[in-house]
Write a protein that holds these residues in place. Sequence first.
Motif, mmCIF file in Angstrom:
data_model
loop_
_atom_site.group_PDB
_atom_site.id
_atom_site.type_symbol
_atom_site.label_atom_id
_atom_site.label_comp_id
_atom_site.label_asym_id
_atom_site.label_seq_id
_atom_site.Cartn_x
_atom_site.Cartn_y
_atom_site.Cartn_z
ATOM 1 N N UNK A 287 0.838 -1.175 0.000
ATOM 2 C CA UNK A 287 0.000 0.000 0.000
ATOM 3 C C UNK A 287 0.886 1.243 0.000
ATOM 4 N N UNK A 288 0.341 2.315 -0.515
ATOM 5 C CA UNK A 288 1.078 3.572 -0.609
ATOM 6 C C UNK A 288 0.152 4.724 -0.251
ATOM 7 N N UNK A 289 0.720 5.761 0.341
ATOM 8 C CA UNK A 289 -0.030 6.966 0.660
ATOM 9 C C UNK A 289 0.021 7.932 -0.516
ATOM 10 N N UNK A 290 -1.100 8.584 -0.786
ATOM 11 C CA UNK A 290 -1.148 9.576 -1.852
ATOM 12 C C UNK A 290 -0.128 10.680 -1.610
ATOM 13 N N UNK B 21 0.021 3.349 -16.566
ATOM 14 C CA UNK B 21 1.033 3.332 -15.511
ATOM 15 C C UNK B 21 1.574 1.910 -15.395
ATOM 16 N N UNK B 22 2.887 1.763 -15.594
ATOM 17 C CA UNK B 22 3.515 0.450 -15.494
ATOM 18 C C UNK B 22 3.896 0.129 -14.058
ATOM 19 N N UNK B 23 4.362 1.139 -13.314
ATOM 20 C CA UNK B 23 4.798 0.905 -11.937
ATOM 21 C C UNK B 23 4.821 2.225 -11.170
ATOM 22 N N UNK B 24 4.568 2.115 -9.879
ATOM 23 C CA UNK B 24 4.726 3.240 -8.968
ATOM 24 C C UNK B 24 5.836 2.821 -8.018
ATOM 25 N N UNK B 25 7.020 3.369 -8.244
ATOM 26 C CA UNK B 25 8.171 2.979 -7.453
ATOM 27 C C UNK B 25 8.523 4.012 -6.409
ATOM 28 N N UNK B 26 9.555 3.730 -5.622
ATOM 29 C CA UNK B 26 9.957 4.654 -4.556
ATOM 30 C C UNK B 26 10.538 5.961 -5.079
ATOM 31 N N UNK B 27 11.024 5.948 -6.325
ATOM 32 C CA UNK B 27 11.653 7.144 -6.878
ATOM 33 C C UNK B 27 10.880 7.786 -8.015
ATOM 34 N N UNK C 230 -3.687 9.730 -13.362
ATOM 35 C CA UNK C 230 -2.885 10.604 -12.512
ATOM 36 C C UNK C 230 -2.809 11.966 -13.184
ATOM 37 N N UNK C 231 -2.924 12.995 -12.359
ATOM 38 C CA UNK C 231 -2.785 14.358 -12.860
ATOM 39 C C UNK C 231 -1.315 14.728 -12.834
ATOM 40 N N UNK C 232 -0.865 15.348 -13.896
ATOM 41 C CA UNK C 232 0.537 15.723 -14.013
ATOM 42 C C UNK C 232 0.740 17.207 -13.804
ATOM 43 N N UNK C 233 1.819 17.537 -13.170
ATOM 44 C CA UNK C 233 2.301 18.912 -13.119
ATOM 45 C C UNK C 233 3.519 18.974 -14.028
ATOM 46 N N UNK C 234 3.677 20.060 -14.754
ATOM 47 C CA UNK C 234 4.864 20.259 -15.580
ATOM 48 C C UNK C 234 4.919 19.440 -16.842
ATOM 49 N N UNK C 235 3.780 18.972 -17.355
ATOM 50 C CA UNK C 235 3.758 18.207 -18.605
ATOM 51 C C UNK C 235 3.806 19.197 -19.760
ATOM 52 N N UNK C 236 4.962 19.305 -20.405
ATOM 53 C CA UNK C 236 5.156 20.299 -21.469
ATOM 54 C C UNK C 236 4.567 19.833 -22.792
ATOM 55 N N UNK C 237 3.750 20.684 -23.383
ATOM 56 C CA UNK C 237 3.223 20.415 -24.717
ATOM 57 C C UNK C 237 2.223 19.277 -24.786
ATOM 58 N N UNK C 238 1.764 18.789 -23.656
ATOM 59 C CA UNK C 238 0.811 17.687 -23.637
ATOM 60 C C UNK C 238 -0.337 18.070 -22.720
ATOM 61 N N UNK C 239 -1.309 17.178 -22.620
ATOM 62 C CA UNK C 239 -2.365 17.367 -21.646
ATOM 63 C C UNK C 239 -1.809 17.136 -20.253
ATOM 64 N N UNK C 240 -2.668 17.197 -19.283
ATOM 65 C CA UNK C 240 -2.171 17.088 -17.919
ATOM 66 C C UNK C 240 -2.667 15.854 -17.170
ATOM 67 N N UNK D 276 -4.751 5.925 1.323
ATOM 68 C CA UNK D 276 -3.923 4.746 1.079
ATOM 69 C C UNK D 276 -4.490 4.033 -0.143
ATOM 70 N N UNK D 277 -3.604 3.705 -1.096
ATOM 71 C CA UNK D 277 -4.054 3.014 -2.304
ATOM 72 C C UNK D 277 -3.086 1.903 -2.676
ATOM 73 N N UNK D 278 -3.575 0.972 -3.474
ATOM 74 C CA UNK D 278 -2.747 -0.125 -3.975
ATOM 75 C C UNK D 278 -2.054 0.379 -5.233
ATOM 76 N N UNK D 279 -0.712 0.471 -5.233
ATOM 77 C CA UNK D 279 -0.012 1.020 -6.392
ATOM 78 C C UNK D 279 -0.073 0.132 -7.632
ATOM 79 N N UNK D 280 -0.480 -1.106 -7.486
ATOM 80 C CA UNK D 280 -0.606 -1.986 -8.648
ATOM 81 C C UNK D 280 -1.983 -1.868 -9.290
#
Length: 155
Positions: free
Chosen positions: A1-4, A56-62, A39-49, A105-109
């Motif tokens: 599990x992961x926190x938002x 999404x393939x993976x939500x990792x620690x980094x 997922x909403x993006x910040x800083x997505x240049x030239x694309x939607x947000x 808390x959400x399941x990152x998978x």
Amino acid sequence: MMLLSQAVGRPVVSAVDAAHIGTVGGIVVAPEDALITAIRLDGAKGRGDVIAWADVHAVGPDAVVVGAASAARFASTDSSGSQDLLGKRLLTELGDGIGTLADVTFDPESGHLHTLHTSRGHRIPGPHLLGIGSYAVVVRVADEGAIKGPPPPVA
């Protein structure tokens, strides 16, 4: 599990070439399924947000890893901020205020919401989410035991 709160601000990168696409600004949720749809993006240049959770393939620690930037499905969101969850007022289906939404808390998978954490220390099961509006997040708590955790402090 992961926190938002842990996911917000993480870089979003392409699995193909590690190109930086943006950073996680928040999530888009289908309340009826208690499921992250994008997922909403910040800083997505030239694309939607917004990028679809299916991309999404993976939500990792980094970082959050998505398919190739060109293959990912981008769209623009409305500017109402109705999906900005953290800090939003929490109301029961009866209109009672139960604090604000401190974290999720959400399941990152799978993207399923597991628990809504209130500013008062309560934990509400994700499936009890009824709706998200510009004013508040509405949850079902009519059945006993829906809110877990310590009771709110006595004023």
